[in-house]
Design a protein around this motif. Structure first.
Motif, short mmCIF file in Angstrom:
data_model
loop_
_atom_site.label_atom_id
_atom_site.label_comp_id
_atom_site.label_asym_id
_atom_site.label_seq_id
_atom_site.Cartn_x
_atom_site.Cartn_y
_atom_site.Cartn_z
N THR A 83 39.90 37.14 37.55
CA THR A 83 40.48 38.52 37.65
C THR A 83 41.00 39.41 37.77
O THR A 83 40.32 40.04 38.69
N ALA A 84 40.48 40.27 37.00
CA ALA A 84 40.22 41.29 36.15
C ALA A 84 38.79 41.81 37.30
O ALA A 84 39.05 42.81 38.00
N ILE A 85 37.95 40.97 36.24
CA ILE A 85 36.50 41.46 36.58
C ILE A 85 36.37 41.38 38.73
O ILE A 85 36.10 41.82 39.77
N GLY A 86 36.88 40.06 38.80
CA GLY A 86 36.69 40.00 40.07
C GLY A 86 37.31 41.10 41.27
O GLY A 86 37.07 41.01 42.70
N THR A 87 38.96 40.91 40.98
CA THR A 87 39.80 42.05 41.70
C THR A 87 39.02 43.75 42.23
O THR A 87 39.03 44.28 42.92
N PHE A 88 38.24 44.05 40.41
CA PHE A 88 38.03 45.57 41.13
C PHE A 88 36.88 45.19 41.19
O PHE A 88 36.19 46.08 42.38
N ILE A 89 36.01 44.20 41.79
CA ILE A 89 34.51 44.23 42.59
C ILE A 89 35.29 44.04 43.89
O ILE A 89 34.10 45.03 44.68
N TRP A 146 33.19 35.35 41.83
CA TRP A 146 32.45 36.82 42.45
C TRP A 146 32.51 36.86 43.55
O TRP A 146 32.86 37.30 44.76
N MET A 147 31.30 37.21 43.44
CA MET A 147 30.17 37.32 45.03
C MET A 147 30.50 36.61 46.61
O MET A 147 30.38 36.38 47.19
N THR A 148 30.85 35.22 46.44
CA THR A 148 31.41 34.20 47.53
C THR A 148 32.36 34.88 47.94
O THR A 148 33.52 34.51 49.20
N SER A 149 33.43 35.44 46.82
CA SER A 149 35.04 36.07 47.29
C SER A 149 34.72 37.20 47.59
O SER A 149 36.23 38.11 47.10
N ALA A 150 33.90 37.97 46.86
CA ALA A 150 33.77 39.63 47.22
C ALA A 150 34.86 40.50 48.49
O ALA A 150 35.58 41.04 48.27
N TYR A 208 42.40 35.37 43.42
CA TYR A 208 41.14 34.83 42.60
C TYR A 208 42.13 34.23 41.14
O TYR A 208 41.36 33.93 40.68
N TRP A 209 43.23 34.84 40.89
CA TRP A 209 44.25 34.15 39.81
C TRP A 209 44.45 32.82 40.12
O TRP A 209 44.50 31.53 39.39
#
Length: 292
Positions: A83-89, A146-150, A208-209
């Motif tokens: 969640t943290a890294i994915g949201t930032f990206i 992360w990349m498929t939901s960026a 993401y969560w």
């Protein structure tokens, strides 16, 4: 002719609205309250009393068991990391791309905007996407999620519309004062977009969560599964599949209270974060809705 009793009609209308809202609030609150209270009840009380709101025998055994369960803690850590890294990206890429596409002088802007809208209407499909992720070597890594939901195309379009509504004279004044593109974007544009960023930040975080399908599809290592996959193993998977999963040896020992406690713990992070962005939420939802 009889005079219309406008005040009386308004009063009846208000009472009807209040009644409907109260009923809907009870429909929403009672199940949530039931799950929360049941997490503090013993297994015997849960099985013998049926439906109840306030338990007779309060116990913290369910929470103590979960917080001592390595599988649960690992999945919780994975969910926080994703969640943290994915949201930032996602919020970074969405904001930067939306700002670029909002500029009318950008060459190829119409084509790129069309490609963004096209992805909202047509998807590559599950299998082609999996083949692409596999060919890039991202299987069994968090990068596959992360990349498929960026970037969410709808969020991008709304953010682009907001940036396009910012007066161009403001940017000209900043350039006259010696601002470069990056400084202007960070010091002037982003503060103006605080409400929109906070709104979509919350949306991305919740997305993401709640990641489940992507994790099951791309993550083969059970130690990398996020919280939602763990909850499925706990709540849904049949006990006859005990030997098919790493988590199944623990599932048969989960009491109803432990299952409810897991649901409560999994919802706490989003509930704690929401109050900090709620003041921007209503304003952010309307940004970019006037100018397309």
């Amino acid at each position: 002719m009889k005079k219309l009793d406008i005040r009386g009609n308004e009063k009846h209308f208000d009472l009807t609205i209040y009644f409907i809202l109260i009923i809907w609030s009870l429909i929403i609150i009672i199940p949530v309250l039931y799950v929360f209270m049941t997490s503090f009840a013993s297994e015997k009380e849960y099985l013998t009393r049926g439906f109840f709101i306030i338990p007779r025998d309060w116990t913290m055994q369910a929470y103590e068991y979960l917080l001592g369960n390595n599988n649960f803690l690992q999945s919780f850590k994975n969910a926080i990391l994703i969640t943290a890294i994915g949201t930032f990206i996602s919020i970074s890429m969405t904001t930067l791309m939306a700002y670029g596409l909002s500029k009318k002088w950008l060459k190829g802007r119409s084509l790129m905007n069309f490609m963004v809208v096209f992805t909202m209407l047509f998807s590559g499909g599950m299998i082609p996407t999996y083949l692409v992720v596999n060919s890039l070597g991202m299987i069994d890594t968090f990068w596959a999620i992360w990349m498929t939901s960026a970037i969410a195309p709808f969020y991008l379009i709304v953010m682009r519309s907001f940036f396009a509504s910012i007066p161009y004279e403001l940017e000209e004044a900043a350039r006259c004062d010696g601002c470069g593109e990056w400084r202007m974007f960070i010091s002037i544009i982003l503060p103006l977009a605080k409400a929109a960023i906070a709104t979509f930040l919350l949306f991305y975080m919740v997305g993401y969560w709640s990641t489940y399908f992507s994790a099951v599809l791309y993550l083969n290592d059970p130690s990398k599964w996020p919280l939602q996959v763990f909850l499925r193993q706990m709540l849904i998977v049949n006990e006859t599949m005990e030997e098919s999963s790493v988590f199944m040896d623990a599932v048969v020992r989960y009491t109803p209270g432990a299952k409810m406690a897991a649901i409560v713990i999994s919802t706490l992070p989003m509930m704690l974060i929401y109050p900090f962005v709620q003041k921007h939420f209503n304003k952010g939802m309307l940004l970019g809705s006037v100018k397309g």
